[in-house]
Design a protein around this motif. Structure first.
Motif, short mmCIF file in Angstrom:
data_model
loop_
_atom_site.label_atom_id
_atom_site.label_comp_id
_atom_site.label_asym_id
_atom_site.label_seq_id
_atom_site.Cartn_x
_atom_site.Cartn_y
_atom_site.Cartn_z
N THR A 1 62.73 62.56 22.49
CA THR A 1 63.76 61.78 22.64
C THR A 1 63.23 60.85 22.64
O THR A 1 63.69 59.16 22.55
CB THR A 1 64.87 62.03 24.46
N GLY B 1 68.57 75.06 27.61
CA GLY B 1 69.12 74.36 27.26
C GLY B 1 70.58 74.09 27.99
O GLY B 1 72.53 73.52 26.96
N TRP C 1 73.13 64.35 24.39
CA TRP C 1 73.38 65.34 23.41
C TRP C 1 74.28 65.17 22.19
O TRP C 1 74.22 65.34 21.08
CB TRP C 1 73.25 66.36 24.30
N HIS D 1 73.93 63.33 18.81
CA HIS D 1 73.08 63.31 18.34
C HIS D 1 72.92 64.52 17.71
O HIS D 1 71.72 64.99 16.82
CB HIS D 1 71.69 62.93 18.91
N VAL D 2 73.35 65.83 17.77
CA VAL D 2 73.20 67.49 17.36
C VAL D 2 74.85 68.44 17.80
O VAL D 2 75.17 68.04 18.98
CB VAL D 2 71.76 68.26 18.22
N ALA E 1 76.33 70.30 19.95
CA ALA E 1 76.17 70.90 21.90
C ALA E 1 77.27 70.79 21.99
O ALA E 1 79.00 69.89 21.54
CB ALA E 1 75.65 69.66 22.62
N LEU F 1 73.43 73.73 25.00
CA LEU F 1 73.01 73.53 23.16
C LEU F 1 71.84 74.71 23.07
O LEU F 1 71.76 75.29 24.11
CB LEU F 1 72.43 72.24 22.63
N GLU G 1 66.85 74.57 17.87
CA GLU G 1 67.56 73.67 16.98
C GLU G 1 67.43 72.47 16.72
O GLU G 1 67.71 71.69 15.84
CB GLU G 1 69.33 74.51 17.10
N THR G 2 67.90 72.59 17.92
CA THR G 2 67.91 70.95 18.75
C THR G 2 67.33 70.06 18.02
O THR G 2 66.53 68.62 17.71
CB THR G 2 68.06 70.68 20.22
N LEU H 1 66.16 66.86 16.25
CA LEU H 1 66.10 65.65 16.12
C LEU H 1 64.45 65.40 15.76
O LEU H 1 64.45 64.30 14.93
CB LEU H 1 65.51 65.72 17.93
N PHE I 1 65.88 69.73 29.09
CA PHE I 1 66.68 69.03 28.19
C PHE I 1 68.34 68.08 28.97
O PHE I 1 68.61 67.37 28.55
CB PHE I 1 67.50 70.65 27.20
#
Length: 326
Positions: free
Chosen positions: A14, A46, A72, A75-76, A78, A136, A140-141, A145, A301
């Protein structure tokens, strides 16, 4: 400006993204051979639950953690389905205590809880529902990223010891977690243990915290009938061993949430030590040529988006943030 970020856990990734978004030329140096192989991020729950964390964490964690709820999903993948806090009838005082220490929740009776999570219907008389919270999948996050950074021109160099191979950079940001004890002597490890279970007979769509005077538990859905169950909190820097006592307590607590967990398949048992300072609050410190970003405790996170923003502003704009640089 050329910036080297040391560590490819959630804090390092991040931070690298925040620096890249501000125009820095960034590379990430990771001593392990693969993504997050040594980072405690891989065993995280998460949960994006700033108000729940207010039960035991300082107001700073609640305030900074709220940034994660918007960060989040940009970007992914969630989920923003909220968090549930439950207690068995005999532990009802624990639920009242939790409510006194937190806010931004709704009280649910037995019927309302059953409507929200049908598989928990009839099992608990009351619940607290933190509607704005989310969760999340940490592993996988991290992968997503890393791919996002690669697409933005940020390489991750694996198998590189930054102390033995000094990076050619204008600035260095150290996000090594517990490995940074060589430069942060007041950093300590707090061990957490977890299980990953497959239990297709239980369907729960949001994180659930089950309160208990001795071993509070959380269960986080991973999809496909898979759940992460955690987590203990032990004052120890030991990173690899899951004790029989902890495993029994986690399984007993899962069974207390729903008896079908007795037939669950144990997919994985994991343990690691979270980096924490004496007050369990994060820090951004200068140490010689490095900016140290560390001490996220069990809020990796949740707090990394805010800490990454601050670290990037310090590096790129020389901004001061007294609440985390003291």
């Amino acid at each position: 400006m050329r910036v080297a970020v040391i560590g490819a856990g959630v804090m390092g990734l991040t931070t690298a993204l925040a620096l890249r978004e501000q125009g820095a030329d960034v590379e990430i140096l990771e001593r392990s051979a693969s993504l997050a192989a040594e980072a405690c991020s891989r065993f995280a729950g998460g949960m994006l639950a700033p108000w729940c964390e207010g039960e035991s964490a300082e107001p700073l964690v609640v305030r900074l953690g709220q940034e994660a709820l918007d960060y989040w999903p940009r970007h992914v993948p969630a989920e923003r389905l909220g968090s549930l806090v439950l207690a068995q009838r005999r532990d009802a005082p624990e639920l009242d205590r939790f409510a006194r220490r937190t806010d931004r929740f709704e009280r649910l009776d037995e019927a309302a809880l059953g409507e929200l999570e049908p598989d928990l219907a009839g099992r608990f008389a009351r619940a607290l529902f933190f509607r704005e919270e989310g969760h999340l999948d940490p592993r996988e996050t991290l992968k997503l990223l890393a791919a996002k950074l690669e697409a933005a021109g940020v390489p991750i160099r694996f198998g590189v010891d930054a102390d033995a191979n000094a990076p050619a950079a204008d600035r260095i940001v150290d996000c090594r977690g517990l490995a940074a004890q060589d430069r942060l002597p007041d950093l300590r490890g707090v061990k957490g243990e977890m299980l990953i279970l497959r239990c297709p007979d239980v369907s729960v769509s949001r994180p659930v915290r089950l309160l208990h005077p001795r071993f509070p538990l959380y269960i986080v859905p991973r999809g496909g009938g898979v759940y992460m169950v955690g987590a203990t909190s032990i004052e120890s820097g030991e990173r690899s061993r899951v004790t029989a006592r902890s495993m029994v307590e986690l399984l007993n607590a899962a069974y207390a949430l729903h008896p079908a967990f007795a037939e669950a398949e144990i997919l994985e048992i994991g343990s690691d030590a979270r980096p924490a300072f004496p007050d369990n609050l994060p820090r951004i410190r200068r140490d010689g040529d490095r900016l140290m970003v560390n001490g996220l405790y069990r809020h990796g996170f949740l707090l990394s988006p805010a800490l990454a923003r601050m670290a990037a502003d310090i590096v790129m704009n020389d901004v001061s943030f007294p609440e985390v640089t003291r």
